[in-house]
Design a protein around this motif. Structure first.
Motif, PDB file in Angstrom:
ATOM      1  N   PHE A 177       0.810  -1.205   0.037  1.00 42.03           N
ATOM      2  CA  PHE A 177      -0.103  -0.282   0.062  1.00 42.03           C
ATOM      3  C   PHE A 177       0.880   1.304  -0.212  1.00 42.03           C
ATOM      4  N   GLY A 178       2.207   1.115   0.558  1.00 42.11           N
ATOM      5  CA  GLY A 178       2.883   2.321   0.588  1.00 42.11           C
ATOM      6  C   GLY A 178       3.504   2.749  -0.723  1.00 42.11           C
ATOM      7  N   ALA A 179       3.507   1.774  -1.761  1.00 42.46           N
ATOM      8  CA  ALA A 179       4.059   1.969  -3.042  1.00 42.46           C
ATOM      9  C   ALA A 179       3.045   2.460  -3.876  1.00 42.46           C
ATOM     10  N   LEU A 180       1.822   2.184  -3.741  1.00 43.41           N
ATOM     11  CA  LEU A 180       0.624   2.476  -4.575  1.00 43.41           C
ATOM     12  C   LEU A 180       0.819   3.600  -5.515  1.00 43.41           C
ATOM     13  N   ASN A 181       1.246   4.949  -5.024  1.00 44.40           N
ATOM     14  CA  ASN A 181       1.297   5.690  -5.864  1.00 44.40           C
ATOM     15  C   ASN A 181       2.652   6.299  -6.266  1.00 44.40           C
ATOM     16  N   THR A 182       3.562   5.263  -6.331  1.00 47.98           N
ATOM     17  CA  THR A 182       4.823   5.477  -6.737  1.00 47.98           C
ATOM     18  C   THR A 182       5.255   4.851  -8.092  1.00 47.98           C
ATOM     19  N   ASP A 183       6.410   5.187  -8.738  1.00 45.78           N
ATOM     20  CA  ASP A 183       6.751   4.429  -9.911  1.00 45.78           C
ATOM     21  C   ASP A 183       7.069   3.076  -9.562  1.00 45.78           C
ATOM     22  N   SER A 184       7.421   2.518  -8.483  1.00 45.91           N
ATOM     23  CA  SER A 184       7.942   1.342  -8.026  1.00 45.91           C
ATOM     24  C   SER A 184       6.769   0.260  -8.123  1.00 45.91           C
ATOM     25  N   PHE A 185       5.736   0.834  -7.895  1.00 41.74           N
ATOM     26  CA  PHE A 185       4.541  -0.178  -7.791  1.00 41.74           C
ATOM     27  C   PHE A 185       4.522  -1.066  -8.968  1.00 41.74           C
ATOM     28  N   GLY A 186       4.431  -2.418  -8.960  1.00 43.23           N
ATOM     29  CA  GLY A 186       4.334  -3.228  -9.997  1.00 43.23           C
ATOM     30  C   GLY A 186       5.598  -3.360 -10.911  1.00 43.23           C
ATOM     31  N   SER A 187       6.762  -3.022 -10.529  1.00 43.98           N
ATOM     32  CA  SER A 187       8.127  -3.304 -10.734  1.00 43.98           C
ATOM     33  C   SER A 187       8.177  -4.552 -11.150  1.00 43.98           C
ATOM     34  N   LEU A 188       9.163  -4.917 -12.141  1.00 45.29           N
ATOM     35  CA  LEU A 188       9.583  -6.191 -12.778  1.00 45.29           C
ATOM     36  C   LEU A 188      10.363  -7.049 -11.399  1.00 45.29           C
ATOM     37  N   ASP A 189      10.977  -6.173 -10.543  1.00 49.69           N
ATOM     38  CA  ASP A 189      11.536  -6.824  -9.440  1.00 49.69           C
ATOM     39  C   ASP A 189      10.727  -7.378  -8.424  1.00 49.69           C
ATOM     40  N   ASN A 190       9.666  -6.630  -8.048  1.00 50.35           N
ATOM     41  CA  ASN A 190       8.381  -6.991  -7.316  1.00 50.35           C
ATOM     42  C   ASN A 190       7.566  -8.190  -7.764  1.00 50.35           C
ATOM     43  N   LEU A 191       7.324  -8.081  -9.242  1.00 51.99           N
ATOM     44  CA  LEU A 191       6.765  -9.349  -9.942  1.00 51.99           C
ATOM     45  C   LEU A 191       7.414 -10.393  -9.768  1.00 51.99           C
ATOM     46  N   LEU A 192       8.939 -10.437 -10.172  1.00 49.85           N
ATOM     47  CA  LEU A 192       9.878 -11.489  -9.825  1.00 49.85           C
ATOM     48  C   LEU A 192       9.822 -12.294  -8.641  1.00 49.85           C
ATOM     49  N   LEU A 193       9.964 -11.405  -7.499  1.00 46.94           N
ATOM     50  CA  LEU A 193       9.972 -11.881  -6.166  1.00 46.94           C
ATOM     51  C   LEU A 193       8.681 -12.532  -5.774  1.00 46.94           C
ATOM     52  N   ALA A 194       7.535 -11.954  -6.265  1.00 50.12           N
ATOM     53  CA  ALA A 194       6.234 -12.722  -5.929  1.00 50.12           C
ATOM     54  C   ALA A 194       6.022 -13.915  -6.819  1.00 50.12           C
ATOM     55  N   GLY A 195       6.597 -14.044  -8.142  1.00 49.33           N
ATOM     56  CA  GLY A 195       6.611 -15.185  -8.786  1.00 49.33           C
ATOM     57  C   GLY A 195       7.553 -16.158  -8.207  1.00 49.33           C
ATOM     58  N   ILE A 196       8.672 -15.909  -7.668  1.00 48.22           N
ATOM     59  CA  ILE A 196       9.574 -16.926  -7.069  1.00 48.22           C
ATOM     60  C   ILE A 196       8.647 -17.560  -5.936  1.00 48.22           C
ATOM     61  N   VAL A 197       8.037 -17.032  -4.995  1.00 45.16           N
ATOM     62  CA  VAL A 197       7.312 -17.483  -3.907  1.00 45.16           C
ATOM     63  C   VAL A 197       6.117 -18.570  -4.580  1.00 45.16           C
ATOM     64  N   LEU A 198       5.395 -17.725  -5.404  1.00 47.02           N
ATOM     65  CA  LEU A 198       4.241 -18.476  -6.062  1.00 47.02           C
ATOM     66  C   LEU A 198       4.642 -19.812  -6.779  1.00 47.02           C
TER      67      LEU A 198
END
Length: 478
Positions: A177-198
């Protein structure tokens, strides 16, 4: 040997230790660690989610410590049975996902008024304390509650618990929620980390080793943390400032009450009573104990009373409502250890873990995408559990109508909350909760639309058809 003794012995052949057996120290510790491993993520995750979504920051390590300590106390009460309180079976008590939607709604109500993190926590715990008395009261006649809280109502509510939480999980996957209004929200790094866990959790869950399946989420989170460390996404600098020991302080953040926050929680305590009844029935079955008669009824009443009392204790000591964990029934079946005395070891392990805030501090460093990758599966599973409950109900025209309207109303107010803006503030805040809106709608429709002759006849026909199909499948198996 008497006939009764032979029967009892035969019933427990597949159990290494039955309910009243006392295993030695090492077998008890080993079995207890398996239960803790299976439940640890469930105990701590609600606190991590609430802390992140409501911006509770510095308080999160302490709240995690309290969640662990309260879970230990609650487990002891359920297993040991203190007077009439507790089921007297191997039941692990922990923070419940079922209340998460309502707790977040309560927090956002206070936050929208400009409340501080302390105000948010004071309201959450104050309302939870009061609402716990609902389950305490219902425990005396929980076996009669099924006339109002039917499978149609329960399944609908569970679906409405899971679906809004999926949005929380997806927000965490994007960065929180803290990153919702920033450019980092939905970044490839974030998606990669979530994908590894998933992907890790999915693959581990398909393992033929039952212990790996039980620990799939824990292992998946560990792999996600490792990936985050290699990517330079972990920051342990705040851990040095944490105290060595967490001291439980009753209502550390104060006590506040809000009616709009109370109603959804009160409804969920009714549902929790029914869920606990089902979990304790499953536990009795696996433990080769009676599932009907006075002994069974006494255990159900004690277990539901234990849930209510433990949730009250949780609120006093700054933790969210708790309930009996169903996943530990699988551990009993896997290990063959049903001894309630193992629960004392589980309680001790959880309580000792809670004494050290460094555990909460380390968990707080977990990047939101790592947590989101795991909770997406967990919250989806909650919604699927609701579908499973509905599948066991008689889905005639009446019940289909109740489900359709209730789910539609619940998801509707979640998606378009402004539709209620013309209502008084208190009513709006109550009905903006998808759980409250769906539950109230389902209960009212169930009472207003009684089953008629057509539905009853259709139900009988369906039951006959299902019985015939069952016999046919049995014949094919034979």
């Amino acid at each position: 040997m008497t006939q009764d003794a032979k029967t009892a012995q035969g019933k427990n052949l597949d159990l290494l230790y039955s309910l009243h057996d006392k295993p030695g120290f090492l077998p008890s510790v080993f079995a207890a660690l398996q239960h803790v491993l299976a439940s640890l993520v469930g105990v701590i995750t609600p606190t991590l989610i609430v802390g992140g979504a409501l911006g509770l920051g510095e308080h999160v390590p302490y709240l995690i410590s309290m969640a662990l300590m309260v879970s230990g106390v609650g487990t002891f009460i359920q297993c040991r049975r203190v007077g009439p309180i507790g089921a007297g079976m191997l039941c692990l008590q922990g923070t419940s996902f079922a209340f998460l939607t309502a707790v977040l709604s309560a927090g956002f109500i206070v936050k929208s008024r400009g409340g501080t993190p302390e105000d948010i926590l004071a309201t959450i715990f104050g309302v939870s304390f009061c609402a716990a008395f609902i389950e305490i009261f219902l425990s005396r006649f929980v076996h009669k509650l099924q006339k109002v809280i039917t499978p149609v109502v329960t399944g609908t509510i569970i679906i409405l618990i899971g679906i809004p939480l999926i949005k929380v999980a997806m927000t965490d996957i994007g960065g929180g929620f803290g990153a919702l209004n920033t450019d980092s929200f939905g970044s490839l790094d974030n998606l990669l980390l979530a994908g590894i866990v998933l992907v890790s959790v999915i693959l581990l869950n398909r393992s033929r080793n039952p212990m790996i399946r039980l620990a799939a989420v824990v292992i998946g989170l560990a792999l996600g943390m490792l990936a985050a460390f290699l990517m330079g996404r972990l920051d342990f600098s705040h851990i040095a400032s944490l105290p060595l020991i967490s001291i439980p302080v009753p209502f550390k953040f104060g006590f506040q009450f809000d009616l709009a926050a109370f109603i959804p929680l009160a409804i969920l305590f009714c549902v929790s009573a029914m869920e606990t009844t089902g979990d304790l029935t499953a536990n009795s079955t696996i433990s080769r104990e009676p599932v009907k008669g006075p002994v069974y009824i006494n255990r159900i009443r004690g277990g539901v009373l234990g849930d209510g009392v433990n949730s009250m204790i949780a609120a006093v000591f700054n933790s969210m409502p708790s309930t009996t964990f169903s996943q530990n029934n699988g551990v009993i079946a896997l290990t063959g250890v049903a001894s309630r005395f193992v629960g004392i070891y589980i309680a001790a392990i959880l309580f000792i873990m809670g004494l050290f805030p460094i555990i909460g501090g380390v968990l707080q460093t977990m990047p939101k995408p790592v947590l989101g990758g795991a909770t997406l599966i967990m919250f989806g599973t909650v919604a699927v559990a609701g579908i499973r409950v509905l599948s066991q109900a008689n889905l005639d025209r009446r019940n289909m109508m109740i489900i359709a309207i209730s789910v539609g109303m619940g998801i509707g107010v979640s998606a378009v909350p402004n539709v209620l803006q013309a209502l008084p503030d208190t009513v709006e805040n109550i009905l903006k909760s998808p759980v409250a809106m769906g539950a109230i709608t389902a209960i009212l429709l169930s009472l207003i639309l009684p089953e008629g002759p057509a539905e009853e006849e259709e139900a009988d026909v369906k039951a006959d058809e299902q019985a015939g199909e069952g016999k046919k499948k049995l014949g094919e198996v034979g």
